[in-house]
Design a protein around this motif. Structure first.
Motif, PDB file in Angstrom:
ATOM      1  N   UNK A  22       0.843  -1.200   0.000  1.00 45.86           N
ATOM      2  CA  UNK A  22       0.000   0.000   0.000  1.00 45.86           C
ATOM      3  C   UNK A  22       0.872   1.242   0.000  1.00 45.86           C
ATOM      4  N   UNK A  23       0.352   2.304  -0.558  1.00 46.46           N
ATOM      5  CA  UNK A  23       1.088   3.568  -0.634  1.00 46.46           C
ATOM      6  C   UNK A  23       1.298   4.151   0.754  1.00 46.46           C
ATOM      7  N   UNK A  24       0.249   4.178   1.497  1.00 47.85           N
ATOM      8  CA  UNK A  24       0.338   4.789   2.819  1.00 47.85           C
ATOM      9  C   UNK A  24      -0.602   4.050   3.755  1.00 47.85           C
ATOM     10  N   UNK A  25      -0.352   4.203   5.018  1.00 50.28           N
ATOM     11  CA  UNK A  25      -1.182   3.514   6.014  1.00 50.28           C
ATOM     12  C   UNK A  25      -1.951   4.560   6.810  1.00 50.28           C
ATOM     13  N   UNK A  26      -3.214   4.334   6.938  1.00 52.24           N
ATOM     14  CA  UNK A  26      -4.030   5.250   7.746  1.00 52.24           C
ATOM     15  C   UNK A  26      -4.456   4.531   9.014  1.00 52.24           C
ATOM     16  N   UNK A  27      -4.376   5.222  10.126  1.00 52.82           N
ATOM     17  CA  UNK A  27      -4.903   4.642  11.361  1.00 52.82           C
ATOM     18  C   UNK A  27      -6.422   4.655  11.276  1.00 52.82           C
ATOM     19  N   UNK A  28      -6.991   3.485  11.372  1.00 49.42           N
ATOM     20  CA  UNK A  28      -8.425   3.333  11.097  1.00 49.42           C
ATOM     21  C   UNK A  28      -9.270   3.895  12.223  1.00 49.42           C
ATOM     22  N   UNK A  29     -10.301   4.604  11.835  1.00 57.39           N
ATOM     23  CA  UNK A  29     -11.250   5.125  12.817  1.00 57.39           C
ATOM     24  C   UNK A  29     -12.592   4.466  12.538  1.00 57.39           C
ATOM     25  N   UNK A  30     -13.188   3.849  13.545  1.00 57.00           N
ATOM     26  CA  UNK A  30     -14.480   3.197  13.341  1.00 57.00           C
ATOM     27  C   UNK A  30     -15.508   4.247  12.911  1.00 57.00           C
ATOM     28  N   UNK A  31     -16.193   3.996  11.813  1.00 57.59           N
ATOM     29  CA  UNK A  31     -17.201   4.976  11.383  1.00 57.59           C
ATOM     30  C   UNK A  31     -18.415   4.948  12.320  1.00 57.59           C
TER      31      UNK A  31
END
Ligand code: C2O
Length: 586
Positions: free
Chosen positions: A122-131
């Motif tokens: 993956x290009x970048x990693x995002x810290x996931x936030x529960x919607x």
């Protein structure tokens, strides 16, 4: 049957209203889980506001003063709870580095087979936030779904199968997630060649919950239905104790040809005793459920699995549910015609059978039931508050093919994650085996059985009986501890433990003498063997048997696999530790 079926399945359609506040009218109220009644805790967000693009999170690197982390968590969970942690903290298991993903391996008839199951980078990693949750998804029981549901589900799976090969959401890429996290493709970041392994420890439930969470969202996205919910295989209920029929249609996208052909319509055998009487098998299954959910557990780790931190070798110890019903279903469905029991019968290939996700949806349901439904007088402490558990992290691709980092602490509450389960009867909840009364014969046998000390370490390749000294006389709170169980990870292995079994009919488990189980699904790790321990609570067992003033009990170990593969270092009975501090209910 038909009208009842109609009612059930109507409620099971994903478009039905969430049932968190309504009780289905066709069933005894006391038998339904009422998730909705539970209180919500404070929400814990792992989100860092920078939505960091591969920025190293200092907490994950262990560079932050850990006292601050403890303090921060203490504010949310209550600092006193931390005393329930069995060991001093190290660091949480970190998400793998995808660019360091290597070959996964498996042994095929003794020959090493290398498998590339690495995900795209993956290009970048995002810290996931529960919607935020606008509408609760309700996972239906797979035996009760409507034709409309089956149609939709297959359409979604078909689209997943047709995605381009390099799309991280496509069928094989999704299946490979399991292979990569389970067969040695990843090392623990910063720990040399130490494998990262999500089974046989406290990571088992959270990892699989996140895995299914994104799988479900991908399927929903592919059919434009954000309410789509995966089914669960209700194998803990006699009505669900066969492979769900919708998976048997060879034309369906959820079909998989690599399954045990003898078991396609058979009653599942969670005990793997080989008993051919279906009624006895059902009784065995319910006993196993009662045992692994309630009877054999002393604390939260007995159920969830043992602590697994940065630097821990793989296999610190599976929880009762993981090594019991969970393993049994994998092995029951796996195809013996294939060299390694593919697909469900081996970790590297398990995700290739769509039934895997249905099976694990029920495994996930067990965690939810255990946390939010089982009464606290039956289940000891329900939460792990150790920061090394809460801050452990994994990487997944979400439904938009965005690479995200998720944490265990965001997976603790399925309602917060936006899904719940259709309510069904829990026939195992009070399935305590009948008391055993006659002790005449066991007393005679016990005088002739050898003492454990003379036999251990023990290569377990047949049934063995021996005496183990009790920690105290009479009906004390005691635990049976099996230490240094060394297993060949490439084999299916299972053994059952009986205490003072008077009749020695090892095909029947619905008796007071059945104390618990150890089992594993074959998988390969860089080190072919792993060492683990389990403990089994004897309190209820003693209550149901006449142990009297005996100084010893007779333990019988019954292997259910063929040939060698398990060595047990030692066995002992200890007094149950004083009750751990139970977290205050919030
Ligand atoms: Cu990750 Cu059922 O296995």
């Amino acid at each position: 049957m038909n009208s009842l079926h109609f009612l059930c399945t109507t409620l099971a359609t994903p478009s039905a209203q969430p049932r968190s506040s309504t009780r289905p009218f066709f069933a005894k109220p006391s038998h339904f889980i009422t998730h909705a009644r539970r209180n919500h805790r404070l929400q814990v967000s792992c989100n860092t506001s920078d939505q960091n693009q591969n920025v190293e999170n200092p907490e994950r690197k262990g560079k932050v003063d850990r006292r601050n982390i403890l303090l921060g968590l203490g504010g949310l969970y209550g600092a006193a709870n931390l005393v329930s942690s069995p060991e001093a903290s190290a660091n949480p298991i970190q998400a793998p580095q995808l660019d360091k993903c290597g070959v996964a391996t498996n042994l095929n008839n003794g020959k090493q087979l290398d498998i590339n199951c690495c995900p795209p980078l993956g290009e970048n990693i995002i810290d996931y936030r529960l919607p935020p949750v606008f509408q609760m998804k309700i996972r239906p029981s797979a035996h009760r779904v409507t034709p409309e549901y089956i149609f939709k589900f297959n359409m979604a799976m078909d689209r997943m199968r047709r995605l381009p090969k390099d799309d991280p959401r496509c069928f094989m890429q999704q299946a490979n997630i399991h292979c990569a996290y389970c067969n040695g493709a990843y090392d623990q970041p910063g720990q040399g060649t130490l494998d990262l392994q999500v089974h046989n420890s406290w990571l088992f439930f959270p990892f699989h919950r996140w895995y299914l969470y994104f799988y479900e969202r991908i399927l929903g996205k592919l059919i434009g239905d954000p309410t789509f919910a995966l089914p669960f295989w209700n194998w803990d209920n006699p009505k669900g104790m066969t492979i769900p029929p919708m998976y048997l249609d060879p034309k369906a996208a959820i079909y998989d040809p690599k399954r045990n052909q003898d078991n396609l319509k058979a009653v599942i055998d969670l005990g793997m005793t080989g008993n051919k009487d279906p009624l006895q098998v059902v009784a065995n299954n319910l006993t196993i459920m009662y045992s692994e959910m309630i009877r054999s557990n002393t604390d939260v780790y007995d159920f969830m699995g043992q602590p697994y931190r940065e630097g821990t070798g793989v296999n610190p110890g599976p929880g009762a549910s993981e090594r019991g019903s969970h393993v049994a279903i994998h092995v029951f469905v796996g195809d013996p015609r294939e060299p390694s029991g593919e697909n469900l019968g081996n970790f590297y290939s398990a995700g290739r059978d769509p039934l895997f996700y249905c099976h694990h949806s029920n495994v996930d349901r067990m965690w939810s039931l255990w946390q939010y439904f089982l009464p606290s007088n039956k289940v000891p402490d329900k939460r792990i508050t150790d920061p090394d558990f809460l801050n452990a992290s994994f990487l997944f691709y979400d439904e938009n093919a965005q690479l995200v980092r998720v944490t265990v602490k965001d997976s603790l509450d399925n309602l917060r994650m936006g899904y719940d389960f259709e309510r069904v009867d829990l026939p195992w909840l009070d399935y305590r085996p009948p008391p055993q009364t006659a002790r005449a014969r066991i007393t005679r046998t016990s005088s002739t059985a050898p003492m454990a000390a003379a036999l251990f370490p023990l290569n377990l390749d047949g049934i063995v009986r021996f005496q183990v000294p009790k920690a105290k006389k009479g009906k004390a709170d005691e635990l049976l501890v099996l230490e240094n169980i060394t297993v060949d990870t490439t084999k299916f292995l299972k053994f059952d433990v009986f205490v003072n079994d008077e009749d020695d009919n090892v095909m029947e488990l619905d008796k007071a003498a059945y104390a618990g189980t150890y089992a594993q699904v074959p998988h390969k790790t860089s080190n072919k063997s792993a060492t683990t321990s389990i403990r089994l609570k004897l309190t209820d067992l003693y209550d149901d048997m006449d142990v009297g003033d005996d100084d010893t009990v007779v333990v019988t170990l019954v292997p259910r696999h063929q040939g060698p593969g398990v060595t047990i270092g030692g066995i002992k009975i200890i007094e149950a530790p004083p009750k751990a501090t139970t977290p205050p209910s919030s």
